[in-house]
Design a protein around this motif. Sequence first.
Motif, PDB file in Angstrom:
ATOM      1  N   GLU A   6       0.867  -1.184   0.000  1.00 24.81           N
ATOM      2  CA  GLU A   6       0.000   0.000   0.000  1.00 24.81           C
ATOM      3  C   GLU A   6       0.904   1.234   0.000  1.00 24.81           C
ATOM      4  O   GLU A   6       1.742   1.398   0.890  1.00 24.81           O
ATOM      5  CB  GLU A   6      -0.927   0.007   1.212  1.00 24.81           C
ATOM      6  CG  GLU A   6      -1.952   1.131   1.170  1.00 24.81           C
ATOM      7  CD  GLU A   6      -2.965   1.057   2.300  1.00 24.81           C
ATOM      8  OE1 GLU A   6      -3.888   1.894   2.325  1.00 24.81           O
ATOM      9  OE2 GLU A   6      -2.826   0.175   3.177  1.00 24.81           O
ATOM     10  N   ILE A 181      -1.173  -0.849  -4.283  1.00 20.82           N
ATOM     11  CA  ILE A 181      -2.468  -0.212  -4.038  1.00 20.82           C
ATOM     12  C   ILE A 181      -2.230   1.200  -3.508  1.00 20.82           C
ATOM     13  O   ILE A 181      -1.380   1.421  -2.642  1.00 20.82           O
ATOM     14  CB  ILE A 181      -3.284  -1.021  -3.007  1.00 20.82           C
ATOM     15  CG1 ILE A 181      -3.486  -2.466  -3.496  1.00 20.82           C
ATOM     16  CG2 ILE A 181      -4.637  -0.364  -2.737  1.00 20.82           C
ATOM     17  CD1 ILE A 181      -3.810  -3.425  -2.393  1.00 20.82           C
ATOM     18  N   HIS A 183      -4.739   3.006  -1.970  1.00 19.05           N
ATOM     19  CA  HIS A 183      -5.410   3.056  -0.665  1.00 19.05           C
ATOM     20  C   HIS A 183      -6.334   1.855  -0.514  1.00 19.05           C
ATOM     21  O   HIS A 183      -7.103   1.538  -1.422  1.00 19.05           O
ATOM     22  CB  HIS A 183      -6.239   4.338  -0.524  1.00 19.05           C
ATOM     23  CG  HIS A 183      -6.694   4.586   0.885  1.00 19.05           C
ATOM     24  ND1 HIS A 183      -7.843   4.029   1.397  1.00 19.05           N
ATOM     25  CD2 HIS A 183      -6.140   5.307   1.896  1.00 19.05           C
ATOM     26  CE1 HIS A 183      -7.985   4.412   2.660  1.00 19.05           C
ATOM     27  NE2 HIS A 183      -6.959   5.179   2.982  1.00 19.05           N
ATOM     28  N   VAL A 184      -6.245   1.172   0.621  1.00 21.10           N
ATOM     29  CA  VAL A 184      -7.175   0.082   0.937  1.00 21.10           C
ATOM     30  C   VAL A 184      -8.362   0.680   1.677  1.00 21.10           C
ATOM     31  O   VAL A 184      -8.216   1.239   2.768  1.00 21.10           O
ATOM     32  CB  VAL A 184      -6.506  -1.017   1.789  1.00 21.10           C
ATOM     33  CG1 VAL A 184      -7.525  -2.106   2.124  1.00 21.10           C
ATOM     34  CG2 VAL A 184      -5.316  -1.622   1.048  1.00 21.10           C
TER      35      VAL A 184
END
Length: 209
Positions: A6, A181, A183-184
């Motif tokens: 992330e 990613i 943002h999760v």
Amino acid sequence: MENVIELKHPLIQHKISKLRDKHTGTNEFRKLVEEIAMLMGFEALSDLPLEDIEVETPIETCKTPVIAGKTLAVVPILRAGLGMVNGILALVPSAKVGHIGLYRDEETHEPHEYYCKLPDPINERLIVVTDPMLATGGSAIAALDFIKQHGGKHIKLMSIIAAPEGVKRVHEAHPDVQIYIGHVDRELNKDAYICPGLGDAGDRIFGTK
């Protein structure tokens, strides 16, 4: 989870917040997706292999590093993944671009392939698969399955936002694939939309409803 990265860079987070805003128009949304993809690509491609070549500078001849091996392949999952391609091409203009077309069954939410065209030889390239949203993970898993069936071995997946359920599912199905990613997010809702999310990325990139 190993191989799940992330990216917490302030510029990425700032631009994702602007993407989420329902008042952000198509033109700005499209530019933000490209910019985020470029920032994510800078991180995701930090392990590209290098080899030394001889270059003549205005002062002298020297050995200096360039990217080694076959050219990178960028493979967007149609159609929203197209929005991220130019951001990566800004970093690696020589990259080849493939395409994977999937549609999602509205009732089962399962993906079906309708198009797959990959640069040859795909087995010798680093492949970056792009899709702005990783929701259930079904489309990403299907795309990674298709690429591996065609001989792809070195694969990274880039998504701007993701649901934890989708990240877990993709990681379990393809533990060898690095997942980058921006943002999760919190969760998927009952309609398999990411919450808080940013709406439908494809519609917002292309100005459709």
